[in-house]
Write an enzyme that holds these catalytic residues in place. Structure first.
Site, short mmCIF file in Angstrom:
data_model
loop_
_atom_site.label_atom_id
_atom_site.label_comp_id
_atom_site.label_asym_id
_atom_site.label_seq_id
_atom_site.Cartn_x
_atom_site.Cartn_y
_atom_site.Cartn_z
CD GLU A 39 -7.55 -1.65 -2.30
OE1 GLU A 39 -7.81 -1.64 -1.25
OE2 GLU A 39 -6.58 -2.23 -2.80
CD GLU B 240 3.12 -5.84 -1.76
OE1 GLU B 240 1.91 -6.19 -2.10
OE2 GLU B 240 3.38 -4.64 -2.15
CD GLU C 57 -7.49 -6.73 0.09
OE1 GLU C 57 -6.70 -7.85 -0.19
OE2 GLU C 57 -6.96 -5.29 -0.09
C1 NOJ Z 1 -2.59 -5.95 -0.93
C2 NOJ Z 1 -3.51 -6.87 -1.88
O1 NOJ Z 1 -4.64 -6.46 -2.29
C3 NOJ Z 1 -3.63 -8.10 -1.01
O2 NOJ Z 1 -4.32 -9.03 -1.75
C4 NOJ Z 1 -2.36 -8.77 -0.58
O3 NOJ Z 1 -2.61 -9.69 0.16
C5 NOJ Z 1 -1.45 -7.80 0.19
N1 NOJ Z 1 -1.40 -6.51 -0.43
C6 NOJ Z 1 0.00 -8.23 0.24
O4 NOJ Z 1 0.54 -8.42 -0.70
CA CA Z 2 -5.95 -4.57 -1.86
#
Ligand code: NOJ
Ligand code: CA
Length: 693
Positions: free
Chosen positions: A176, A403, A496
């Site tokens: 990233e 996650e 994000e």
């Molecule tokens: C990182 C991810 O890129 C994001 O999209 C997600 O909301 C968070 N982790 C939580 O899993």
């Molecule tokens: Ca991310």
């Protein structure tokens, strides 16, 4: 079903010539030409038996003599070889993608397979392929099943010139990062694969790998060739391979007879349009292994997600104190039954296929990066049984979420039941995540450890009819050809970051770089579609964009699962512009980069796979205002179309007036050439539809 369509629709032309012969011992050089004859790979053995290759393009040096080979524990597979035999083959086939930027892909190449034997009987095969759009080769280790450990890979790329490389450092967390450009000779970091090359004569190249299945992810480091005294050419630059290690230093665990490296590939393109059009990486992957792909469906989705990143909602259901004891419930938990229902209603009304629910399961309380979540237990305020029935009635898919926090052992112990649970609830898409700097606290995501895990996930998900959107992924290498349920992934500094990064947000040029770097490796879950640019948490950070540009991203960035990332209430503020997001598909018959300068601007046109009468165009610029011309020569001749154009208005200014979009319709034909006026950080999105008389 897909198979029969494929057989009936395609004329398969498979021309395979294979012959082998023993090379006379004096004969230590052999050539392989691309089908168009422009690119020639020369394989040779040095006087001390080291395998070497070089590449010419149009008769000029492209890659100078470069080393090949592997260092195994206890065996040096980079010297003392003799050529045992050489075989050749050619192929010209066309195959149909389950989904993608292109429906049909032609695989046209010539192959040379060199079998080598070492002084003590070691065996190694190097298989080369020459395509019109580049070259590739891989190592194969034949044998009897005995175990081996690869400690290093010797592959070099000694470029005859010093192109500009577009790269990120190899250890950029989750890839990233912002890609930077500099001549290869000036790169000091070890660099991540892929790396895009821009040559002084306007041609382009890219180094990457294809079919990374049970090996370590590759990286590169640079040295000047004259330092190696290989040549006096001062402009020549040498790139070496650095395989991502396991925590104990081993690169690859394998066995003789089954270990095969990924394909090392060098794309070679006369211009940026040809670079973007290359499908060589997919051609180097194996055909689809999923018999019936009818359950795999490209779609757009929205989600309980952006509002969490903006701190309107929490992932957590419970709040913990400093000692990890529950101190109460979150007053604004995001993934609730009521919120999901609202999002599902919105999706159903606006032609959006899915709704993502993050923070739906038990175990997110406290520090979720060390997640020991249950992947089969919803929080008490998330009624999975009810929601899955509700979504099905509305024709909307729930997108699940895993996650893992990088806790692989825990996840692998739950994975099978987790996919089975989703399948039972009609959920066929899952976003997976691995937020932790190392998997299991010690292994790189792109080590063989990580590569093996990701492969297990894809296969297990496929068995339960689940598609994957893989965040914190291994850099993609085209495995979606074999497993089209691997639909998209992150591995990118996505939108994000414009919610919470403290550096002001990604510069506009980032999105003019990605189509020619990260996107070349595979679909990207960038999450475009921000419609509200205010940022209450980090007011100094924002999306560097006009509203029209947010629409254009749905075309310039490819993903078969494409997230419209903002909240329904933001979309309702700009309903006329939102119409483009409702209309735009994410599965294409054809895709063409019409015009681009990496880092400056890009204009992409794509033809809808379901409705081939419709084309969608996205044009974006960097921080500079720009006027671009768009010839419509890709349309059918002698046919009238209606173009609906979403452009930056005269008054649009990304900082002070980003929401002004000029939406208008006009009739067009293939003879027309549109003028696109893009404001700084701006863009234009166009839908062109055939007028049926
Ligand atoms: C990182 C991810 O890129 C994001 O999209 C997600 O909301 C968070 N982790 C939580 O899993
Ligand atoms: Ca991310």
């Amino acid at each position: 079903m897909k198979r029969s369509i494929l057989h009936s629709r395609l004329k398969w032309l498979l021309f395979l010539v294979s012959f082998s012969f023993i090379m006379p011992s004096c004969h230590r050089t052999t050539d392989l030409s691309s089908p168009d004859g422009r690119t020639v790979i020369r394989f040779s053995l040095s006087p001390d038996g080291a395998p070497l290759y070089s590449v010419t393009r149009d008769g000029k040096p492209y890659i100078l003599s470069s080393e090949l080979g592997l260092k195994l524990e206890g065996a040096d597979l980079s010297r003392d070889f003799r050529i045992e035999n050489v075989t050749r083959a050619s192929a010209d086939t066309t195959w149909e993608t389950a989904w993608g930027e292109e429906r049909f892909i032609r695989d046209l190449h010539n192959e040379l397979c060199v079998s080598l034997t070492g002084a003590s009987g070691e065996r190694m095969v190097i298989r080369f392929r020459a395509f019109n759009d580049g070259i590739a080769f891989r190592y194969e280790l034949p044998g009897d099943g005995g175990e081996l450990r690869i400690m290093d890979e010797m592959t070099e790329y000694n470029f005859a010139s010093d192109p500009v490389g577009w790269s990120i450092p190899w250890n950029t967390p989750y890839y990233e990062g912002l890609w930077t450009a500099s001549p290869l000779s000036e790169k000091r970091d070890t660099l991540c694969s892929p790396m895009t090359l821009e040559f002084a004569d306007g041609s382009y190249g890219m180094l990457h790998e294809a079919n990374l299945t049970d090996y370590a992810g590759q990286n590169f480091y640079v040295s000047r060739l004259e330092e190696k005294s290989l040549t006096s050419r001062s402009e020549a630059v040498s790139l070496h391979t650095y395989l991502t290690p396991w925590s104990n230093g081993v690169r690859v665990y394998g066995s003789y007879g089954s270990t095969v490296s990924p394909w090392r590939m060098v794309l070679i393109a006369d211009n940026i349009t040809d670079l973007a059009a290359s499908r060589m990486m997919l051609n180097l992957n194996e055909p689809c292994r999923i018999e019936d792909t009818s359950w795999i469906k490209p779609m757009k989705f929205i989600g309980i997600w952006w509002a969490i990143h903006l701190d309107h909602y929490t992932w957590c259901y419970r709040l913990l104190d400093n000692e990890g004891k529950v101190k109460g419930l979150s007053p604004n938990h995001g993934a609730t039954t009521a919120n999901m229902q609202r999002y599902i209603d919105f999706a159903a009304e606006h032609h959006i296929g899915g709704v993502l629910a993050e923070g739906w399961n038990e175990g997110w309380d406290g520090d979720w990066t060390s997640n020991l979540a249950s992947f089969t237990t919803p929080t008490p305020d998330f009624d999975m049984d009810y929601l899955s029935r509700y979504a099905a009635e509305k024709g909307v898919q729930i997108i699940g979420h895993h996650e893992t926090g990088g806790n692989i052992t825990h996840y692998e112990s739950e994975m099978e039941q987790a996919f089975e649970y989703y399948d039972r609830h009609g959920i066929h898409n899952v976003k997976t995540g691995y937020v932790h700097s190392k998997l299991e606290g010690k292994e790189w995501h792109k080590s063989q450890y990580g590569v093996r895990h990701m492969r297990k996930v894809i296969e297990c998900a496929a068995a339960h009819h689940v598609c994957i959107d893989n965040h914190e992924c291994v850099m993609p290498t085209g495995l979606q050809r074999t497993y089209p349920n691997l639909m998209t992934g992150e591995g990118v500094r996505g939108q994000e970051w414009d919610a919470w990064s403290t550096d002001g947000g990604s510069p506009a040029e980032h999105l003019c770089i990605l189509p020619f770097t990260r996107c070349m490796a595979g679909p990207v879950d960038f999450t475009p579609g921000t419609f509200d640019f205010s940022n209450p948490i980090h007011p100094q950070t924002r999306v560097h964009s006009t509203l029209a540009r947010q629409l254009a991203l749905f075309v310039t960035i490819y993903s078969p699962l494409q997230m419209a990332s903002d909240m329904p209430e933001s979309y309702m503020q700009h309903q006329a512009a939102f119409r483009f997001i409702e209309d735009v598909p994410c599965d294409w018959e054809r895709s063409v980069v019409i015009d681009a300068k990496i880092g400056d601007y890009v204009v992409t046109a794509r033809q809808d796979r379901q409705d081939t009468d419709s084309w969608y165009i996205g044009a974006i610029t960097d921080e500079n205002e720009r006027e671009l011309t768009l010839p419509l020569t890709f349309l059918d001749a002698d046919t009238e179309y209606t173009a609906t154009i979403y452009a930056d208005a005269d008054s649009t200014d990304w900082k002070t007036n980003p929401y002004a979009v000029d939406i208008h319709e006009q009739k067009v034909t293939a003879n027309d050439c549109l003028t696109l006026r893009l404001k700084p950080c701006g863009g234009t999105a166009i839908k062109i539809k055939k007028i049926r008389g």
